[in-house]
Design a protein around this motif. Sequence first.
Motif, PDB file in Angstrom:
ATOM      1  N   MET A   1       0.726  -1.264  -0.542  1.00  0.00           N
ATOM      2  CA  MET A   1       0.028  -0.192   0.049  1.00  0.00           C
ATOM      3  C   MET A   1       1.583   1.221   0.018  1.00  0.00           C
ATOM      4  SD  MET A   1      -2.936   0.696   3.309  1.00  0.00           S
ATOM      5  CE  MET A   1      -3.759  -0.376   2.125  1.00  0.00           C
ATOM      6  N   LYS A   2       0.293   2.546  -0.511  1.00  0.00           N
ATOM      7  CA  LYS A   2       1.201   3.071  -0.855  1.00  0.00           C
ATOM      8  C   LYS A   2       0.646   4.283   0.010  1.00  0.00           C
ATOM      9  CE  LYS A   2       2.177   4.485  -5.464  1.00  0.00           C
ATOM     10  NZ  LYS A   2       2.057   4.308  -6.524  1.00  0.00           N
ATOM     11  N   ILE A   3       0.855   4.959   0.848  1.00  0.00           N
ATOM     12  CA  ILE A   3       0.977   5.992   1.740  1.00  0.00           C
ATOM     13  C   ILE A   3       1.391   7.371   1.235  1.00  0.00           C
ATOM     14  CG2 ILE A   3       0.197   6.796   3.730  1.00  0.00           C
ATOM     15  CD1 ILE A   3       0.219   3.524   4.502  1.00  0.00           C
ATOM     16  N   LEU A   4       0.909   8.127   1.319  1.00  0.00           N
ATOM     17  CA  LEU A   4       1.870   9.949   1.951  1.00  0.00           C
ATOM     18  C   LEU A   4       0.997  10.045   3.273  1.00  0.00           C
ATOM     19  CD1 LEU A   4       3.850  11.889   0.375  1.00  0.00           C
ATOM     20  CD2 LEU A   4       1.652  13.069  -0.937  1.00  0.00           C
ATOM     21  N   PHE A   5       1.934  10.951   3.378  1.00  0.00           N
ATOM     22  CA  PHE A   5       1.638  11.094   5.505  1.00  0.00           C
ATOM     23  C   PHE A   5       2.416  13.139   5.144  1.00  0.00           C
ATOM     24  CE2 PHE A   5       2.851  11.746   9.730  1.00  0.00           C
ATOM     25  CZ  PHE A   5       0.721  11.462  10.574  1.00  0.00           C
ATOM     26  N   ALA A   6       1.041  13.731   4.968  1.00  0.00           N
ATOM     27  CA  ALA A   6       1.489  14.881   5.254  1.00  0.00           C
ATOM     28  C   ALA A   6       0.915  15.907   6.836  1.00  0.00           C
ATOM     29  CB  ALA A   6       0.798  15.451   4.471  1.00  0.00           C
ATOM     30  N   ALA A   7       2.481  16.665   6.873  1.00  0.00           N
ATOM     31  CA  ALA A   7       2.044  17.464   7.940  1.00  0.00           C
ATOM     32  C   ALA A   7       2.991  18.290   8.478  1.00  0.00           C
ATOM     33  CB  ALA A   7       2.747  16.367   9.163  1.00  0.00           C
ATOM     34  N   ALA A   8       2.927  19.656   9.297  1.00  0.00           N
ATOM     35  CA  ALA A   8       3.442  20.649   9.678  1.00  0.00           C
ATOM     36  C   ALA A   8       4.219  20.641  10.097  1.00  0.00           C
ATOM     37  CB  ALA A   8       2.633  21.612  10.107  1.00  0.00           C
ATOM     38  N   GLU A   9       4.461  19.720  10.637  1.00  0.00           N
ATOM     39  CA  GLU A   9       5.913  19.503  11.741  1.00  0.00           C
ATOM     40  C   GLU A   9       6.435  17.810  11.874  1.00  0.00           C
ATOM     41  OE1 GLU A   9       5.523  19.465  16.140  1.00  0.00           O
ATOM     42  OE2 GLU A   9       4.092  21.542  15.564  1.00  0.00           O
ATOM     43  N   CYS A  10       7.275  17.733  12.201  1.00  0.00           N
ATOM     44  CA  CYS A  10       7.510  16.314  12.084  1.00  0.00           C
ATOM     45  C   CYS A  10       9.490  16.233  12.798  1.00  0.00           C
ATOM     46  CB  CYS A  10       8.251  15.437  11.061  1.00  0.00           C
ATOM     47  SG  CYS A  10       8.873  13.420  10.995  1.00  0.00           S
ATOM     48  N   ALA A  11       9.507  15.145  13.611  1.00  0.00           N
ATOM     49  CA  ALA A  11      10.946  15.046  15.271  1.00  0.00           C
ATOM     50  C   ALA A  11      11.510  13.998  14.107  1.00  0.00           C
ATOM     51  CB  ALA A  11      10.395  14.437  16.204  1.00  0.00           C
ATOM     52  N   PRO A  12      12.378  13.718  14.089  1.00  0.00           N
ATOM     53  CA  PRO A  12      13.500  14.976  14.476  1.00  0.00           C
ATOM     54  C   PRO A  12      13.975  16.442  13.901  1.00  0.00           C
ATOM     55  CG  PRO A  12      14.982  12.719  13.754  1.00  0.00           C
ATOM     56  CD  PRO A  12      13.528  12.785  13.071  1.00  0.00           C
ATOM     57  N   PHE A  13      13.198  16.259  12.578  1.00  0.00           N
ATOM     58  CA  PHE A  13      13.842  17.849  11.689  1.00  0.00           C
ATOM     59  C   PHE A  13      13.311  19.367  12.464  1.00  0.00           C
ATOM     60  CE2 PHE A  13      12.418  14.344   9.253  1.00  0.00           C
ATOM     61  CZ  PHE A  13      13.709  13.841   8.394  1.00  0.00           C
ATOM     62  N   PHE A  14      11.927  18.842  13.150  1.00  0.00           N
ATOM     63  CA  PHE A  14      11.544  20.392  13.577  1.00  0.00           C
ATOM     64  C   PHE A  14       9.735  19.877  13.932  1.00  0.00           C
ATOM     65  CE2 PHE A  14      11.655  20.821   8.970  1.00  0.00           C
ATOM     66  CZ  PHE A  14      10.543  20.297   8.158  1.00  0.00           C
ATOM     67  N   LYS A  15       9.988  19.927  15.452  1.00  0.00           N
ATOM     68  CA  LYS A  15       8.785  20.039  15.979  1.00  0.00           C
ATOM     69  C   LYS A  15       8.305  20.948  17.541  1.00  0.00           C
ATOM     70  CE  LYS A  15       9.535  17.259  20.031  1.00  0.00           C
ATOM     71  NZ  LYS A  15       9.325  15.881  20.629  1.00  0.00           N
ATOM     72  N   THR A  16       6.652  20.813  17.367  1.00  0.00           N
ATOM     73  CA  THR A  16       6.407  21.691  18.707  1.00  0.00           C
ATOM     74  C   THR A  16       5.847  20.972  19.147  1.00  0.00           C
ATOM     75  OG1 THR A  16       5.021  22.523  17.422  1.00  0.00           O
ATOM     76  CG2 THR A  16       6.541  23.772  16.872  1.00  0.00           C
ATOM     77  N   GLY A  17       5.104  20.116  19.034  1.00  0.00           N
ATOM     78  CA  GLY A  17       4.542  19.568  20.266  1.00  0.00           C
ATOM     79  C   GLY A  17       4.111  17.582  19.428  1.00  0.00           C
ATOM     80  N   GLY A  18       2.782  17.446  19.891  1.00  0.00           N
ATOM     81  CA  GLY A  18       2.656  16.220  20.117  1.00  0.00           C
ATOM     82  C   GLY A  18       2.542  15.548  18.333  1.00  0.00           C
ATOM     83  N   GLN A  33       5.868  -2.116   8.828  1.00  0.00           N
ATOM     84  CA  GLN A  33       4.866  -3.146   8.855  1.00  0.00           C
ATOM     85  C   GLN A  33       4.700  -3.466   7.595  1.00  0.00           C
ATOM     86  OE1 GLN A  33       1.221  -3.392  11.236  1.00  0.00           O
ATOM     87  NE2 GLN A  33       3.124  -2.079  12.703  1.00  0.00           N
ATOM     88  N   GLY A  34       5.511  -3.234   6.569  1.00  0.00           N
ATOM     89  CA  GLY A  34       5.661  -3.374   4.505  1.00  0.00           C
ATOM     90  C   GLY A  34       4.723  -2.610   4.589  1.00  0.00           C
ATOM     91  N   ALA A  35       4.537  -1.105   5.050  1.00  0.00           N
ATOM     92  CA  ALA A  35       3.566  -0.183   3.634  1.00  0.00           C
ATOM     93  C   ALA A  35       4.887   0.802   2.721  1.00  0.00           C
ATOM     94  CB  ALA A  35       2.837   1.210   4.499  1.00  0.00           C
ATOM     95  N   ASP A  36       4.910   1.242   1.811  1.00  0.00           N
ATOM     96  CA  ASP A  36       5.486   2.366   1.074  1.00  0.00           C
ATOM     97  C   ASP A  36       5.018   3.422   1.767  1.00  0.00           C
ATOM     98  OD1 ASP A  36       7.136   3.673  -0.441  1.00  0.00           O
ATOM     99  OD2 ASP A  36       6.111   2.943  -2.686  1.00  0.00           O
ATOM    100  N   ILE A  37       5.741   4.262   2.663  1.00  0.00           N
ATOM    101  CA  ILE A  37       5.060   5.132   2.888  1.00  0.00           C
ATOM    102  C   ILE A  37       6.249   6.317   2.969  1.00  0.00           C
ATOM    103  CG2 ILE A  37       6.257   4.323   5.477  1.00  0.00           C
ATOM    104  CD1 ILE A  37       3.292   6.645   5.598  1.00  0.00           C
ATOM    105  N   ARG A  38       5.175   7.709   2.424  1.00  0.00           N
ATOM    106  CA  ARG A  38       6.573   8.182   2.370  1.00  0.00           C
ATOM    107  C   ARG A  38       5.587   9.897   3.109  1.00  0.00           C
ATOM    108  NH1 ARG A  38       8.239   7.794  -3.754  1.00  0.00           N
ATOM    109  NH2 ARG A  38       8.353   5.541  -3.419  1.00  0.00           N
ATOM    110  N   VAL A  39       6.349  11.390   3.776  1.00  0.00           N
ATOM    111  CA  VAL A  39       6.248  11.622   4.512  1.00  0.00           C
ATOM    112  C   VAL A  39       6.518  13.449   3.679  1.00  0.00           C
ATOM    113  CG1 VAL A  39       6.566  12.992   6.661  1.00  0.00           C
ATOM    114  CG2 VAL A  39       6.428  10.235   6.499  1.00  0.00           C
ATOM    115  N   VAL A  40       5.576  14.576   3.727  1.00  0.00           N
ATOM    116  CA  VAL A  40       5.905  15.008   3.377  1.00  0.00           C
ATOM    117  C   VAL A  40       5.712  16.330   4.029  1.00  0.00           C
ATOM    118  CG1 VAL A  40       3.036  16.016   1.809  1.00  0.00           C
ATOM    119  CG2 VAL A  40       5.100  17.153   0.903  1.00  0.00           C
ATOM    120  N   LEU A  41       6.133  17.705   4.568  1.00  0.00           N
ATOM    121  CA  LEU A  41       7.050  18.345   5.780  1.00  0.00           C
ATOM    122  C   LEU A  41       7.410  19.571   4.725  1.00  0.00           C
ATOM    123  CD1 LEU A  41       9.130  16.498   7.395  1.00  0.00           C
ATOM    124  CD2 LEU A  41       6.428  16.388   7.575  1.00  0.00           C
ATOM    125  N   PRO A  42       6.559  20.925   5.633  1.00  0.00           N
ATOM    126  CA  PRO A  42       7.233  22.330   4.577  1.00  0.00           C
ATOM    127  C   PRO A  42       9.336  22.259   5.108  1.00  0.00           C
ATOM    128  CG  PRO A  42       5.518  22.419   6.484  1.00  0.00           C
ATOM    129  CD  PRO A  42       5.857  20.937   6.690  1.00  0.00           C
TER     130      PRO A  42
END
Length: 479
Positions: A1-18, A33-42
């Motif tokens: 499964m191909k998943i794109l995870f979009a968020a405004a912050e992400c440890a360890p690059f930059f974060k303010t909270g949960g 667990q086997g997913a084709d996961i990518r993350v996109v951030l500012p």
Amino acid sequence: MKILFAAAECAPFFKTGGLGDVAGALPKELKRQGADIRVVLPYHIQQMPEVYKEQLEDVAQFEVKVGWRKQFCGIKKLVKDAVTYYFIDNLYYFDRPGLYGFDDDGERFAFFSQAIIEMLERIDFIPDVLHVNDYHTAIIPVLLKDKYQWIQAYQSIKTVLTIHNLQFQGIYDQIVLSDLFDIGYNAFHEHGLEYYGNVNFLKGGIFYADLVTTVSPTYAQEIQTPAFGLGLEGVLRENSWKLKGILNGIDYDMLNPETDEWIAAHFSVDHLEGKKANKKALQERVGLPVREDVPLMAMVSRLTEQKGCHLLEEKMNELMQRDIQVLILGTGEAQFEHSFNFFNSVYPEKFKAIIDFDIELAQQIYAGSDLYIMPSAFEPCGLSQLNSLRYGTLPIVHETGGLKDTVQPYNEFTGEGTGFSFYDFNGQVMLETIDRALSVYYDQSKDWTTLVKTAMRQDFSWEKSTREYLDSYEQITEQ
């Protein structure tokens, strides 16, 4: 499964909270667990450590229309822990001294959301599931079904919206529809973006996403009530059929009392001796009397009313009549910083507040304290209580949100439990709950050690929660 995870912050690059913690840990476990996961951030250039900047690779450059504006968009990439991270580069929007709190946040995240959608074909990654988080990216499900619905490759993308904190909704004047998105009023209605004449990014996402999740089962129920719904309780009740609470986890690789490099002595559920050494080292570091026999109760938190600081402030003089040490680490509202500094001077032998943000000291507090106080007014999930359980520090919590889901209250008849909790949100009930914890501590019976070991045996790693996410992804892609 191909998943794109979009968020405004992400440890360890930059974060303010949960949100930053979740974005850092969940994709890593999805990959495991086997997913084709990518993350996109500012690309928050001022906040990213140099070690990661040096690893960035340029992937693409193009223009994104933000209403009438033509804005540069660069796509950078790096791979960490087998997860591919993409960073949306635009100095005008993201070269800032902080992540949020600017007058043009609406425009910044309008650019970010449109850039994410427009980069998909350019990076040759069309996900089965696009997982967006909080208001910063909540409008993406709306845009996919409105502005970009004509793109054939995007029509099979399913969307998940996770609400980490309902407080922040992205409410703007309706002019943003044309000014920032260059769209008409197709999505501006009761079952879309319209909110008392304004545009509400989060509300639009709730209606247009295929699945809406929150970060704990209890919070999913609470936000459907007027007490916690912040104006969206009706919207959430109407969409309750696709609303699901999935408990956050913590990174058990990083948060491990057997290997933690920041603590004075390692320990485990079967060898607790090191916990005493951590308590002694912590007392020495913060300037409290070194006493093994006195319970040390701590809090690591933003100092705000939401975190229940006013309850502690109200009852501190009474609490200081007990044989107890209290340690607080954090920064926040000036009222509480001043109050806790005042208690520093009044009770130097029993109370210590350190007005600072110190990750290393926080770890030492989790490892060296006996009790962890977390009297939050509301708490979507909460991670601090999970950290404290991991290190055998028993939490005292208000029964709300994820705190209720993760802390099993002590039963004096059976000796079972992993901490202490109270339901009525007031200082007196909190104080009585602290007294109950102190009585168990001073009883010197086997119950205290049993509670500590039971707490440490709890499994709040990401493994179980990630399976729930994967099951949810599969359910919506099969629809």
